[in-house]
Write a protein that holds these residues in place. Structure first.
Motif, mmCIF file in Angstrom:
data_model
loop_
_atom_site.group_PDB
_atom_site.id
_atom_site.type_symbol
_atom_site.label_atom_id
_atom_site.label_comp_id
_atom_site.label_asym_id
_atom_site.label_seq_id
_atom_site.Cartn_x
_atom_site.Cartn_y
_atom_site.Cartn_z
ATOM 1 N N LEU A 15 0.893 -1.099 -0.119
ATOM 2 C CA LEU A 15 -0.354 -0.252 0.613
ATOM 3 C C LEU A 15 0.934 1.653 -0.113
ATOM 4 C CD1 LEU A 15 -2.918 1.536 0.101
ATOM 5 C CD2 LEU A 15 -2.396 0.829 2.672
ATOM 6 N N GLY A 16 1.795 1.274 0.863
ATOM 7 C CA GLY A 16 3.537 2.707 0.586
ATOM 8 C C GLY A 16 3.560 2.655 -0.393
ATOM 9 N N GLU A 17 3.779 1.757 -0.854
ATOM 10 C CA GLU A 17 4.659 1.394 -2.563
ATOM 11 C C GLU A 17 3.536 2.421 -3.885
ATOM 12 O OE1 GLU A 17 7.916 -2.092 -1.844
ATOM 13 O OE2 GLU A 17 5.720 -2.451 -3.032
ATOM 14 N N VAL A 18 2.746 1.757 -3.432
ATOM 15 C CA VAL A 18 1.211 2.060 -4.575
ATOM 16 C C VAL A 18 0.975 3.082 -3.724
ATOM 17 C CG1 VAL A 18 -1.260 2.177 -5.034
ATOM 18 C CG2 VAL A 18 -0.086 0.080 -4.583
ATOM 19 N N LEU A 19 1.000 4.456 -2.830
ATOM 20 C CA LEU A 19 0.728 5.940 -2.207
ATOM 21 C C LEU A 19 1.450 6.480 -2.554
ATOM 22 C CD1 LEU A 19 -2.168 4.683 0.438
ATOM 23 C CD2 LEU A 19 -2.434 5.125 -1.929
ATOM 24 N N GLY A 20 2.992 5.652 -2.813
ATOM 25 C CA GLY A 20 4.322 7.028 -2.979
ATOM 26 C C GLY A 20 4.351 6.953 -4.272
ATOM 27 N N LEU A 21 3.277 6.576 -5.041
ATOM 28 C CA LEU A 21 3.754 6.849 -6.878
ATOM 29 C C LEU A 21 3.167 7.918 -6.891
ATOM 30 C CD1 LEU A 21 2.422 3.302 -7.918
ATOM 31 C CD2 LEU A 21 4.687 4.143 -7.984
ATOM 32 N N ASP A 22 4.217 8.883 -7.963
ATOM 33 C CA ASP A 22 3.648 10.346 -8.575
ATOM 34 C C ASP A 22 3.794 10.378 -9.628
ATOM 35 O OD1 ASP A 22 4.231 11.155 -6.221
ATOM 36 O OD2 ASP A 22 6.137 12.397 -6.609
ATOM 37 N N VAL A 23 3.284 10.423 -10.598
ATOM 38 C CA VAL A 23 2.939 10.509 -12.571
ATOM 39 C C VAL A 23 3.672 11.000 -12.743
ATOM 40 C CG1 VAL A 23 1.541 11.759 -14.052
ATOM 41 C CG2 VAL A 23 0.253 11.709 -11.153
ATOM 42 N N GLN A 24 4.939 11.402 -12.442
ATOM 43 C CA GLN A 24 6.441 11.814 -12.530
ATOM 44 C C GLN A 24 7.771 11.988 -12.208
ATOM 45 O OE1 GLN A 24 6.573 12.651 -16.224
ATOM 46 N NE2 GLN A 24 4.384 13.523 -16.573
ATOM 47 N N PRO A 25 8.743 10.959 -12.376
ATOM 48 C CA PRO A 25 10.176 10.573 -11.673
ATOM 49 C C PRO A 25 10.216 11.948 -10.993
ATOM 50 C CG PRO A 25 10.208 10.003 -14.518
ATOM 51 C CD PRO A 25 9.050 11.297 -13.939
ATOM 52 N N GLY A 26 10.706 11.818 -9.572
ATOM 53 C CA GLY A 26 11.307 12.643 -9.048
ATOM 54 C C GLY A 26 11.056 12.389 -7.222
ATOM 55 N N GLY A 27 10.347 11.765 -7.130
ATOM 56 C CA GLY A 27 9.923 11.339 -5.895
ATOM 57 C C GLY A 27 10.306 10.235 -5.210
ATOM 58 N N ALA A 28 9.365 9.900 -4.592
ATOM 59 C CA ALA A 28 9.632 8.348 -3.681
ATOM 60 C C ALA A 28 9.942 7.019 -4.959
ATOM 61 C CB ALA A 28 9.078 7.806 -2.510
ATOM 62 N N GLY A 29 8.571 7.361 -6.477
ATOM 63 C CA GLY A 29 8.087 6.047 -7.072
ATOM 64 C C GLY A 29 7.180 7.170 -8.018
ATOM 65 N N HIS A 30 7.615 6.720 -9.644
ATOM 66 C CA HIS A 30 6.914 7.663 -10.054
ATOM 67 C C HIS A 30 6.361 5.754 -11.081
ATOM 68 C CE1 HIS A 30 10.597 6.675 -12.251
ATOM 69 N NE2 HIS A 30 9.921 6.538 -13.169
#
Length: 251
Positions: free
Chosen positions: A149-164
């Motif tokens: 869940l944490g991985e899914v909610l950490g996804l961003d639309v673009q690179p640069g954050g925790a995940g994308h």
């Protein structure tokens, strides 16, 4: 022959009279103390001669008989109680069980959701409205991609954050346990759900919000919001069990 009372009998009487333990609990204590006595006799030690190193050996021997961690913890608790009582009676001046621990019980994996139920859950979020598309995207990333869940909610639309998400290469780049990054392949259902959600995401998204999954106010979806929505969709789909994110991941 000495007429001195048996310390075990004295202790069990104390438990019965002062602490008023149930008979079943007293039998468990008596069994644990019998194991302690047998173990000490096997080592050629009197009960008050036991030391932590020998006590650890006794616990290891019991563990080798395939006693479960909970049973071992109960036995060790009974032993500790007995030696605390001896110390209160000033019959010993040391703690024979200092630092001795029972093996930890293995944590059971979350129950998995049956394939038909997982499919029913995803199918129920088929609506064309914004919330349904977001929910289906959440479900497919948890179930189809096996993300936490944490991985899914950490996804961003673009690179640069925790995940994308990388639709061009059909991957999700996530930041997992231990701050380790990994790329997870996305199957066709997850990709379709992602594209359907991205087509309407702008209706909710704030102008400066990078998060992939959003709440209705346009900010990143929180873990509590995700759990509530997942449970609501499960109830609406008529599933027999409470559905939580880890259950989908382990499906």
């Amino acid at each position: 022959m000495s007429d001195a009372p048996d310390p075990f009998d004295e202790y069990l009487t104390t438990l019965r009279v002062q602490r008023r333990l149930a008979e079943r609990t007293l039998r468990l204590y008596a069994d644990a103390l019998a194991r302690l006595q047998a173990g000490c006799q096997g080592l050629g030690l009197a009960l008050d001669e036991l030391r932590p190193s020998s006590a650890r050996g006794l616990v290891a021997e019991l563990h080798a008989t395939r006693l479960g961690p909970r049973s071992l913890a109960l036995i060790l608790s009974a032993w500790r109680g007995y030696y605390r009582w001896l110390a209160q009676q000033r019959r010993i001046d040391h703690d024979p069980l200092a630092g001795v621990k029972a093996p930890k019980a293995a944590r059971p994996l979350p129950k998995a959701l049956a394939g038909d139920d997982a499919g029913a859950l995803a199918d129920h979020a088929q609506g064309g409205d914004v919330a349904s598309r977001r929910d289906r995207c959440l479900i497919e990333l948890l179930y189809g991609a096996g993300l936490r869940l944490g991985e899914v909610l950490g996804l961003d639309v673009q690179p640069g954050g925790a995940g994308h998400v990388d639709l061009a290469n059909t991957e999700a780049h996530v930041l997992g346990k231990g701050a380790k990054r990994r790329a997870v392949p996305l199957g066709d259902p997850a990709l379709r759900a992602l594209r359907d959600w991205l087509a309407v995401r702008g209706q909710w998204a704030r102008s400066d919000e990078p998060a992939l999954l959003l709440g209705e106010r346009g900010a990143r979806l929180s873990p509590s919001q995700a759990r509530v929505r997942l449970a609501q969709v499960a109830v609406q789909a008529g599933l027999p069990a409470h559905v939580h994110p880890h259950m989908l991941r382990h499906s």
